[in-house]
Write a protein that holds these residues in place. Structure first.
Motif, PDB file in Angstrom:
ATOM      1  N   GLY A  52      13.888   0.597  10.407  1.00  0.00           N
ATOM      2  CA  GLY A  52      12.443   0.580  10.562  1.00  0.00           C
ATOM      3  C   GLY A  52      11.751   1.602   9.674  1.00  0.00           C
ATOM      4  N   GLY A  53      10.430   1.448   9.611  1.00  0.00           N
ATOM      5  CA  GLY A  53       9.635   2.205   8.668  1.00  0.00           C
ATOM      6  C   GLY A  53       9.551   3.694   8.954  1.00  0.00           C
ATOM      7  N   VAL A  54       9.522   4.091  10.238  1.00  0.00           N
ATOM      8  CA  VAL A  54       9.350   5.513  10.557  1.00  0.00           C
ATOM      9  C   VAL A  54      10.571   6.301  10.090  1.00  0.00           C
ATOM     10  CG1 VAL A  54       8.914   7.182  12.381  1.00  0.00           C
ATOM     11  CG2 VAL A  54       7.890   4.911  12.518  1.00  0.00           C
TER      12      VAL A  54
ATOM     13  N   TRP B  27       7.603 -10.149  15.761  1.00  0.00           N
ATOM     14  CA  TRP B  27       6.332  -9.985  15.030  1.00  0.00           C
ATOM     15  C   TRP B  27       6.483 -10.230  13.535  1.00  0.00           C
ATOM     16  CZ3 TRP B  27       2.547  -9.755  18.437  1.00  0.00           C
ATOM     17  CH2 TRP B  27       2.782  -9.166  19.680  1.00  0.00           C
ATOM     18  N   LYS B  28       7.716 -10.282  13.038  1.00  0.00           N
ATOM     19  CA  LYS B  28       7.923 -10.509  11.597  1.00  0.00           C
ATOM     20  C   LYS B  28       7.945 -12.002  11.272  1.00  0.00           C
ATOM     21  CE  LYS B  28       8.875  -6.006  11.163  1.00  0.00           C
ATOM     22  NZ  LYS B  28       7.989  -5.042  10.527  1.00  0.00           N
ATOM     23  N   ASP B  29       7.874 -12.831  12.292  1.00  0.00           N
ATOM     24  CA  ASP B  29       7.826 -14.295  12.175  1.00  0.00           C
ATOM     25  C   ASP B  29       8.870 -14.901  11.227  1.00  0.00           C
ATOM     26  OD1 ASP B  29       7.042 -16.862  12.676  1.00  0.00           O
ATOM     27  OD2 ASP B  29       5.277 -16.806  11.368  1.00  0.00           O
TER      28      ASP B  29
ATOM     29  N   VAL C 168      17.247   5.382  -3.828  1.00  0.00           N
ATOM     30  CA  VAL C 168      18.067   4.283  -4.368  1.00  0.00           C
ATOM     31  C   VAL C 168      17.350   2.952  -4.141  1.00  0.00           C
ATOM     32  CG1 VAL C 168      20.228   3.019  -3.977  1.00  0.00           C
ATOM     33  CG2 VAL C 168      20.221   5.530  -4.046  1.00  0.00           C
ATOM     34  N   LYS C 169      16.692   2.833  -2.998  1.00  0.00           N
ATOM     35  CA  LYS C 169      16.009   1.581  -2.674  1.00  0.00           C
ATOM     36  C   LYS C 169      14.844   1.295  -3.614  1.00  0.00           C
ATOM     37  CE  LYS C 169      15.489   0.499   1.618  1.00  0.00           C
ATOM     38  NZ  LYS C 169      15.065   0.672   3.020  1.00  0.00           N
ATOM     39  N   ASN C 170      14.177   2.340  -4.062  1.00  0.00           N
ATOM     40  CA  ASN C 170      12.928   2.124  -4.797  1.00  0.00           C
ATOM     41  C   ASN C 170      12.983   2.443  -6.283  1.00  0.00           C
ATOM     42  OD1 ASN C 170      11.501   1.141  -2.589  1.00  0.00           O
ATOM     43  ND2 ASN C 170      11.197   3.218  -1.810  1.00  0.00           N
TER      44      ASN C 170
ATOM     45  N   GLY D 238       3.874  -1.970   7.163  1.00  0.00           N
ATOM     46  CA  GLY D 238       4.688  -2.889   6.367  1.00  0.00           C
ATOM     47  C   GLY D 238       5.183  -2.234   5.087  1.00  0.00           C
ATOM     48  N   LEU D 239       6.146  -1.320   5.236  1.00  0.00           N
ATOM     49  CA  LEU D 239       6.695  -0.652   4.050  1.00  0.00           C
ATOM     50  C   LEU D 239       7.398  -1.638   3.122  1.00  0.00           C
ATOM     51  CD1 LEU D 239       8.251   2.686   5.346  1.00  0.00           C
ATOM     52  CD2 LEU D 239       6.139   2.365   4.060  1.00  0.00           C
ATOM     53  N   THR D 240       7.898  -2.729   3.690  1.00  0.00           N
ATOM     54  CA  THR D 240       8.586  -3.703   2.839  1.00  0.00           C
ATOM     55  C   THR D 240       7.606  -4.306   1.830  1.00  0.00           C
ATOM     56  OG1 THR D 240       8.187  -5.356   4.519  1.00  0.00           O
ATOM     57  CG2 THR D 240      10.352  -4.330   4.513  1.00  0.00           C
TER      58      THR D 240
ATOM     59  N   GLY E 144      18.096  -8.506   7.266  1.00  0.00           N
ATOM     60  CA  GLY E 144      17.829  -7.612   8.399  1.00  0.00           C
ATOM     61  C   GLY E 144      19.072  -6.802   8.716  1.00  0.00           C
ATOM     62  N   LEU E 145      19.484  -5.990   7.758  1.00  0.00           N
ATOM     63  CA  LEU E 145      20.753  -5.261   7.910  1.00  0.00           C
ATOM     64  C   LEU E 145      20.597  -3.957   8.677  1.00  0.00           C
ATOM     65  CD1 LEU E 145      22.062  -5.737   4.273  1.00  0.00           C
ATOM     66  CD2 LEU E 145      23.046  -6.743   6.334  1.00  0.00           C
ATOM     67  N   ASN E 146      19.366  -3.554   8.908  1.00  0.00           N
ATOM     68  CA  ASN E 146      19.183  -2.214   9.482  1.00  0.00           C
ATOM     69  C   ASN E 146      18.506  -2.268  10.841  1.00  0.00           C
ATOM     70  OD1 ASN E 146      16.583  -2.850   8.818  1.00  0.00           O
ATOM     71  ND2 ASN E 146      16.055  -0.755   8.272  1.00  0.00           N
TER      72      ASN E 146
ATOM     73  N   THR F 187       5.023  -2.632   0.529  1.00  0.00           N
ATOM     74  CA  THR F 187       4.863  -1.576  -0.478  1.00  0.00           C
ATOM     75  C   THR F 187       6.064  -1.576  -1.432  1.00  0.00           C
ATOM     76  OG1 THR F 187       4.325  -0.334   1.548  1.00  0.00           O
ATOM     77  CG2 THR F 187       3.909   0.755  -0.568  1.00  0.00           C
ATOM     78  N   GLU F 188       7.256  -1.687  -0.855  1.00  0.00           N
ATOM     79  CA  GLU F 188       8.467  -1.652  -1.691  1.00  0.00           C
ATOM     80  C   GLU F 188       8.484  -2.811  -2.685  1.00  0.00           C
ATOM     81  OE1 GLU F 188      11.005   0.295   2.013  1.00  0.00           O
ATOM     82  OE2 GLU F 188      11.385  -1.784   1.423  1.00  0.00           O
ATOM     83  N   GLY F 189       8.136  -4.005  -2.198  1.00  0.00           N
ATOM     84  CA  GLY F 189       8.119  -5.176  -3.085  1.00  0.00           C
ATOM     85  C   GLY F 189       7.069  -5.023  -4.173  1.00  0.00           C
TER      86      GLY F 189
ATOM     87  N   SER G  88      13.395  -7.646   6.516  1.00  0.00           N
ATOM     88  CA  SER G  88      12.812  -7.233   7.801  1.00  0.00           C
ATOM     89  C   SER G  88      13.841  -7.205   8.906  1.00  0.00           C
ATOM     90  CB  SER G  88      11.756  -8.244   8.268  1.00  0.00           C
ATOM     91  OG  SER G  88      10.499  -7.914   7.785  1.00  0.00           O
ATOM     92  N   ARG G  89      13.660  -6.281   9.836  1.00  0.00           N
ATOM     93  CA  ARG G  89      14.432  -6.364  11.084  1.00  0.00           C
ATOM     94  C   ARG G  89      14.196  -7.751  11.689  1.00  0.00           C
ATOM     95  NH1 ARG G  89      11.915  -3.981  14.884  1.00  0.00           N
ATOM     96  NH2 ARG G  89      10.033  -3.483  13.755  1.00  0.00           N
ATOM     97  N   PHE G  90      15.175  -8.249  12.472  1.00  0.00           N
ATOM     98  CA  PHE G  90      14.942  -9.517  13.170  1.00  0.00           C
ATOM     99  C   PHE G  90      14.074  -9.208  14.386  1.00  0.00           C
ATOM    100  CE2 PHE G  90      18.399 -10.650  10.420  1.00  0.00           C
ATOM    101  CZ  PHE G  90      17.994 -11.901   9.980  1.00  0.00           C
TER     102      PHE G  90
HETATM  103  N1  UDP Z   1      15.041  -2.293   5.744  1.00  0.00           N
HETATM  104  C1  UDP Z   1      16.313  -1.994   5.270  1.00  0.00           C
HETATM  105  N2  UDP Z   1      17.280  -2.942   5.364  1.00  0.00           N
HETATM  106  C2  UDP Z   1      17.072  -4.159   5.894  1.00  0.00           C
HETATM  107  C3  UDP Z   1      15.782  -4.466   6.385  1.00  0.00           C
HETATM  108  C4  UDP Z   1      14.786  -3.500   6.303  1.00  0.00           C
HETATM  109  O1  UDP Z   1      16.552  -0.893   4.758  1.00  0.00           O
HETATM  110  O2  UDP Z   1      17.994  -4.971   5.922  1.00  0.00           O
HETATM  111  C5  UDP Z   1      13.983  -1.277   5.595  1.00  0.00           C
HETATM  112  C6  UDP Z   1      12.885  -1.728   4.668  1.00  0.00           C
HETATM  113  O3  UDP Z   1      13.327  -1.635   3.318  1.00  0.00           O
HETATM  114  C7  UDP Z   1      11.752  -0.797   5.058  1.00  0.00           C
HETATM  115  C8  UDP Z   1      11.988  -0.583   6.553  1.00  0.00           C
HETATM  116  O4  UDP Z   1      13.333  -0.994   6.814  1.00  0.00           O
HETATM  117  O5  UDP Z   1      11.883   0.434   4.379  1.00  0.00           O
HETATM  118  C9  UDP Z   1      11.049  -1.440   7.393  1.00  0.00           C
HETATM  119  O6  UDP Z   1       9.802  -0.853   7.440  1.00  0.00           O
HETATM  120  P1  UDP Z   1       8.486  -1.699   7.765  1.00  0.00           P
HETATM  121  O7  UDP Z   1       7.352  -0.747   7.798  1.00  0.00           O
HETATM  122  O8  UDP Z   1       8.351  -2.833   6.797  1.00  0.00           O
HETATM  123  O9  UDP Z   1       8.736  -2.378   9.186  1.00  0.00           O
HETATM  124  P2  UDP Z   1       9.205  -1.815  10.627  1.00  0.00           P
HETATM  125  O10 UDP Z   1      10.661  -2.133  10.717  1.00  0.00           O
HETATM  126  O11 UDP Z   1       8.913  -0.359  10.666  1.00  0.00           O
HETATM  127  O12 UDP Z   1       8.418  -2.609  11.607  1.00  0.00           O
END
Ligand code: UDP
Length: 440
Positions: A49-51, A243-245, A208-210, A333-335, A269-271, A337-339, A238-240
């Protein structure tokens, strides 16, 4: 109950080339004013998640500025996260209410955090307590007069459920300041006389991600994960989460594939965050919706990966012609920003923090339905010039407004207002706003 996370040092000089001289000067000056203080960020998950993403970069950056900063993660029993995920959903507008037992679990776990803080004599001059998970702490933990406590709310509070918002609102009065991602998230009647600040999240451009990844490397990574590098790819990272639809993304993909044969979709949604117990249920439902389609790739298992999760996210973002973030609620929605930072055209749900980032038609597209999303995918995939123009505008928007140093400055400025008698800097960079007067 508490876990301390440590990070290798970073150097602020490494970020200098991405910053305006004014930003760099303000950052150094704000840091200088609070260098005698000890900061602690407390949140509820180490990863996912983003935090967690923000804090793992923000904490080393604050230290690099000479501001002693620690990150502590709470580790309560799983029942706490069942309840706090419900609170999260209700605050984002879901229907229902918490039972008395759930409220007891919530407050009971925070009482445990209070006791752990006291047992370990954990002290700070400035506390940043993140999200509703930590909200009751300011009321429950005895406070010394010199301490500053700031609550940082990262979620979309546009239309909160009043059964949960009502009991939580008075808890905000125990803070010295409240930080929200957008002005529209500040609930009416919040916090009594407590000042409110706006600090939109940001990404770390040096992770590394960015760090931009070359096409060959990106294609090699996605190929090793089953993607055909010779056919077009679209991705939602996105996490599964409800709200991410993810179901809407699959529907949009199916619509687009009618016109773009061979199109592939990745849902990455690996994290899954440790404070989100709902992921498995969402994943099961999404798998069913995907119906074993060989061109819909669901990635959820972090075991046995051949590259780090950050490299994989980077690779999928770099290898995709179009990125999707079709959320129906999104704190920021950090994803997105990243994209955008990778110069990609992003199609986002027309909600919350996504609207702040995407200027519709300029730096991406905002959509209100899977059908609209499908149409935008097609038009972007058919027009490389449009994709390139949007991608370039998107990257510039992020460079200007959504990089980590700006967020660090926002937090330092909010803290400084409560810890120094005479603010010496002007207040650019952090917005203290007037609050709505009545409870909605
Ligand atoms: N993310 C990741 N691996 C994944 C899916 C998501 O590292 O497989 C990261 C994504 O790159 C982003 C964060 O998790 O940095 C998600 O933040 P976002 O604000 O988009 O959504 P949140 O999960 O906080 O609702």
């Amino acid at each position: 109950m508490l876990s301390r996370l440590t990070y290798p040092p970073v150097s602020i000089e490494d970020y200098a080339r991405l910053l305006s001289p004014i930003m760099l000067r303000d950052l150094m000056s704000a840091a200088k004013e609070v260098q005698h203080l000890r900061f602690v960020h407390l949140n509820s998950t180490a990863v996912g998640g983003g935090v967690a993403e923000i804090l793992q970069s923000l904490v080393p950056m604050m230290n690099s500025l000479g501001v002693e900063t620690e990150r502590i993660v709470i580790t309560p029993a799983p029942e706490f996260f069942q309840v706090t995920k419900r609170i999260h959903n209700l605050l984002q507008g879901a229907e229902g209410a918490l039972s008395a037992e759930e409220w007891n679990t919530y407050y009971g776990a925070i009482q445990g955090v209070v006791e752990a803080i006291q047992t370990h004599s954990l002290q700070a001059d400035v506390w940043f307590l993140h999200d509703p998970q930590l909200l009751p702490l300011a009321q429950m933990l005895p406070k010394s007069p010199s301490e500053t406590r700031l609550w940082v709310c990262h979620i979309d509070l546009t239309a909160p459920n009043r059964h949960v918002m009502g009991p939580l609102l008075p808890l905000t009065e125990h803070y010295d300041g409240l930080i929200f991602s957008l002005p529209s998230y500040v609930p009416a009647g919040i916090g009594g006389n407590t000042p409110v600040y706006i600090a939109p999240p940001a990404i770390d451009p040096l992770t590394v991600k960015n760090t931009p990844m070359g096409e060959a490397e990106a294609l090699a990574i996605v190929s090793s994960m089953g993607i055909d590098p010779n056919r077009p790819l679209i991705t939602q990272v996105s996490r599964f989460d409800f709200w991410k639809d993810p179901w809407g993304v699959i529907t949009a993909f199916r619509i687009a594939r009618e016109e773009i044969p061979g199109l592939q979709l990745a849902l990455l949604g690996l994290n899954q965050a440790t404070d989100d117990p709902e992921g498995q249920g969402v994943l099961n439902s999404v798998s069913e919706w995907a119906n074993r389609d060989p061109d819909i790739h669901l990635y959820f298992d972090p075991a046995n990966l051949t590259a780090s999760i950050d490299s994989i996210v980077n690779a999928f973002q770099a290898a995709s012609a179009v990125l999707i973030q079709k959320s129906t609620r999104e704190g920021f929605g950090l994803t997105v920003t990243e994209g955008m930072w990778k110069g990609r055209a992003v199609i986002g749900g027309n909600v919350g923090g996504i609207c702040t980032q995407i200027d519709n038609g300029e730096t991406g597209y905002l959509v209100d339905s899977p059908e609209e999303c499908g149409e935008r995918i097609v038009s972007l995939l058919k027009d490389p010039t449009l994709r390139a123009r949007m991608g370039a505008a998107a990257r510039e928007r992020v460079r200007r407004d959504f990089l980590l140093p700006r967020l660090t400055l926002d937090y330092l400025q909010a803290a400084r207002k409560h810890t120094t008698a005479q603010p010496a800097l002007n207040d650019q960079g952090i917005n203290k706003i007037e609050k709505p007067a009545t409870v909605s």
